[in-house]
Design a protein around this motif. Structure first.
Motif, PDB file in Angstrom:
ATOM      1  N   TYR A  47      47.686  79.088  35.161  1.00 20.01           N
ATOM      2  CA  TYR A  47      47.660  79.371  36.596  1.00 20.01           C
ATOM      3  C   TYR A  47      47.413  80.853  36.802  1.00 20.01           C
ATOM      4  N   LYS A  48      46.423  81.186  37.646  1.00 15.11           N
ATOM      5  CA  LYS A  48      46.101  82.581  37.925  1.00 15.11           C
ATOM      6  C   LYS A  48      46.125  82.812  39.428  1.00 15.11           C
ATOM      7  N   ASP A  49      46.555  84.015  39.818  1.00 14.28           N
ATOM      8  CA  ASP A  49      46.577  84.367  41.229  1.00 14.28           C
ATOM      9  C   ASP A  49      45.195  84.826  41.684  1.00 14.28           C
ATOM     10  N   ALA A  50      45.082  85.317  42.914  1.00 11.99           N
ATOM     11  CA  ALA A  50      43.803  85.726  43.473  1.00 11.99           C
ATOM     12  C   ALA A  50      43.186  86.902  42.721  1.00 11.99           C
ATOM     13  N   SER A  51      44.003  87.708  42.049  1.00 12.57           N
ATOM     14  CA  SER A  51      43.506  88.859  41.297  1.00 12.57           C
ATOM     15  C   SER A  51      43.242  88.544  39.832  1.00 12.57           C
ATOM     16  N   GLY A  52      43.548  87.330  39.406  1.00 13.07           N
ATOM     17  CA  GLY A  52      43.326  86.948  38.017  1.00 13.07           C
ATOM     18  C   GLY A  52      44.523  87.145  37.112  1.00 13.07           C
ATOM     19  N   ASN A  53      45.678  87.527  37.673  1.00 14.75           N
ATOM     20  CA  ASN A  53      46.900  87.677  36.877  1.00 14.75           C
ATOM     21  C   ASN A  53      47.481  86.301  36.568  1.00 14.75           C
ATOM     22  N   ILE A  54      48.020  86.121  35.371  1.00 15.29           N
ATOM     23  CA  ILE A  54      48.597  84.853  34.973  1.00 15.29           C
ATOM     24  C   ILE A  54      49.972  84.698  35.613  1.00 15.29           C
ATOM     25  N   LEU A  55      50.200  83.542  36.241  1.00 11.77           N
ATOM     26  CA  LEU A  55      51.469  83.253  36.898  1.00 11.77           C
ATOM     27  C   LEU A  55      52.345  82.393  35.998  1.00 11.77           C
ATOM     28  N   GLN A  56      53.669  82.561  36.133  1.00  7.76           N
ATOM     29  CA  GLN A  56      54.651  81.764  35.402  1.00  7.76           C
ATOM     30  C   GLN A  56      55.750  81.344  36.362  1.00  7.76           C
ATOM     31  N   ASP A  57      56.502  80.315  35.982  1.00  3.46           N
ATOM     32  CA  ASP A  57      57.642  79.896  36.782  1.00  3.46           C
ATOM     33  C   ASP A  57      58.611  81.060  36.936  1.00  3.46           C
ATOM     34  N   VAL A  82      57.334  85.909  48.266  1.00  3.07           N
ATOM     35  CA  VAL A  82      57.874  84.614  47.899  1.00  3.07           C
ATOM     36  C   VAL A  82      58.473  84.768  46.512  1.00  3.07           C
ATOM     37  N   LYS A  83      59.788  84.543  46.400  1.00  2.00           N
ATOM     38  CA  LYS A  83      60.488  84.741  45.130  1.00  2.00           C
ATOM     39  C   LYS A  83      60.706  83.409  44.428  1.00  2.00           C
ATOM     40  N   ASN A  84      60.808  83.474  43.119  1.00  2.00           N
ATOM     41  CA  ASN A  84      61.182  82.342  42.281  1.00  2.00           C
ATOM     42  C   ASN A  84      60.275  81.128  42.502  1.00  2.00           C
ATOM     43  N   ILE A  85      58.985  81.293  42.259  1.00  2.00           N
ATOM     44  CA  ILE A  85      58.041  80.200  42.440  1.00  2.00           C
ATOM     45  C   ILE A  85      58.161  79.196  41.297  1.00  2.00           C
ATOM     46  N   ARG A  86      57.701  77.969  41.563  1.00  2.00           N
ATOM     47  CA  ARG A  86      57.658  76.928  40.540  1.00  2.00           C
ATOM     48  C   ARG A  86      56.242  76.385  40.515  1.00  2.00           C
ATOM     49  N   LEU A  87      55.611  76.390  39.343  1.00  2.00           N
ATOM     50  CA  LEU A  87      54.235  75.929  39.195  1.00  2.00           C
ATOM     51  C   LEU A  87      54.225  74.433  38.943  1.00  2.00           C
ATOM     52  N   VAL A  88      53.342  73.724  39.658  1.00  2.00           N
ATOM     53  CA  VAL A  88      53.225  72.275  39.532  1.00  2.00           C
ATOM     54  C   VAL A  88      51.760  71.913  39.353  1.00  2.00           C
ATOM     55  N   LEU A 106      52.011  76.114  48.069  1.00  2.00           N
ATOM     56  CA  LEU A 106      50.940  77.085  48.275  1.00  2.00           C
ATOM     57  C   LEU A 106      49.886  76.928  47.191  1.00  2.00           C
ATOM     58  N   LYS A 107      48.693  77.410  47.484  1.00  2.00           N
ATOM     59  CA  LYS A 107      47.640  77.457  46.475  1.00  2.00           C
ATOM     60  C   LYS A 107      47.650  78.842  45.837  1.00  2.00           C
ATOM     61  N   THR A 108      47.316  78.890  44.551  1.00  2.00           N
ATOM     62  CA  THR A 108      47.343  80.167  43.838  1.00  2.00           C
ATOM     63  C   THR A 108      46.293  81.140  44.349  1.00  2.00           C
ATOM     64  N   GLU A 109      45.250  80.645  44.984  1.00  2.00           N
ATOM     65  CA  GLU A 109      44.187  81.535  45.475  1.00  2.00           C
ATOM     66  C   GLU A 109      44.623  82.375  46.673  1.00  2.00           C
ATOM     67  N   PHE A 110      45.791  82.053  47.279  1.00  2.00           N
ATOM     68  CA  PHE A 110      46.258  82.803  48.446  1.00  2.00           C
ATOM     69  C   PHE A 110      47.444  83.700  48.133  1.00  2.00           C
ATOM     70  N   VAL A 111      47.745  83.916  46.862  1.00  7.65           N
ATOM     71  CA  VAL A 111      48.872  84.769  46.498  1.00  7.65           C
ATOM     72  C   VAL A 111      48.460  85.793  45.454  1.00  7.65           C
ATOM     73  N   ARG A 112      49.252  86.857  45.354  1.00 11.58           N
ATOM     74  CA  ARG A 112      49.060  87.876  44.324  1.00 11.58           C
ATOM     75  C   ARG A 112      50.410  88.161  43.702  1.00 11.58           C
ATOM     76  N   LYS A 113      50.449  88.281  42.394  1.00 11.55           N
ATOM     77  CA  LYS A 113      51.687  88.539  41.669  1.00 11.55           C
ATOM     78  C   LYS A 113      52.178  89.944  41.965  1.00 11.55           C
ATOM     79  N   VAL A 114      53.489  90.074  42.174  1.00 11.25           N
ATOM     80  CA  VAL A 114      54.083  91.385  42.467  1.00 11.25           C
ATOM     81  C   VAL A 114      54.435  92.084  41.183  1.00 11.25           C
TER      82      VAL A 114
END
Length: 114
Positions: A47-57, A82-88, A106-114
């Motif tokens: 799972y990657k955010d809008a900037s291409g960063n890898i997302l994790q639970d 948005v804190k403490n996301i869960r990937l599905v 939410l879709k990953t294309e509308f978020v960016r990892k902090v």
């Protein structure tokens, strides 16, 4: 160099490929098709955010554009944390709770990892 997968039953590293498109484990005599091993290696989703960063639970993300949820009168503003996301594995990749809105997807294309 081609590396062979470990045996799925006993985790032995001494597997070999026979001529019939099968992997064989000499320790437990388990056999499995070569295609199944390739499909298992490809099934891991990243799972990657809008900037291409890898997302994790458990990550914290920021919404990058105003979102208008269906069935709700409000708007999730750009910059909302948005804190403490869960990937599905679904149409919307992130399950989360947003203050003032409750549980959302939410879709990953509308978020960016902090």
């Amino acid at each position: 160099m081609h590396t062979l997968p470990a045996c799925p039953q006993c985790q032995s590293a001494y597997t070999y490929e026979d001529g019939g498109g099968q992997y064989v484990c000499p320790e437990c005599a388990h056999e499995w098709p070569v295609q199944a091993a390739a499909a298992a290696a490809e099934s891991v989703r990243v799972y990657k955010d809008a900037s291409g960063n890898i997302l994790q639970d458990g990550d914290t993300v920021t919404v990058i554009k105003d979102l208008k949820p269906k069935g709700s009168g409000g708007v999730i503003k750009q910059g909302t944390k948005v804190k403490n996301i869960r990937l599905v594995d679904a149409d919307h990749d992130i399950d989360c709770k947003i203050d003032g809105f409750g549980a959302m997807s939410l879709k990953t294309e509308f978020v960016r990892k902090v």
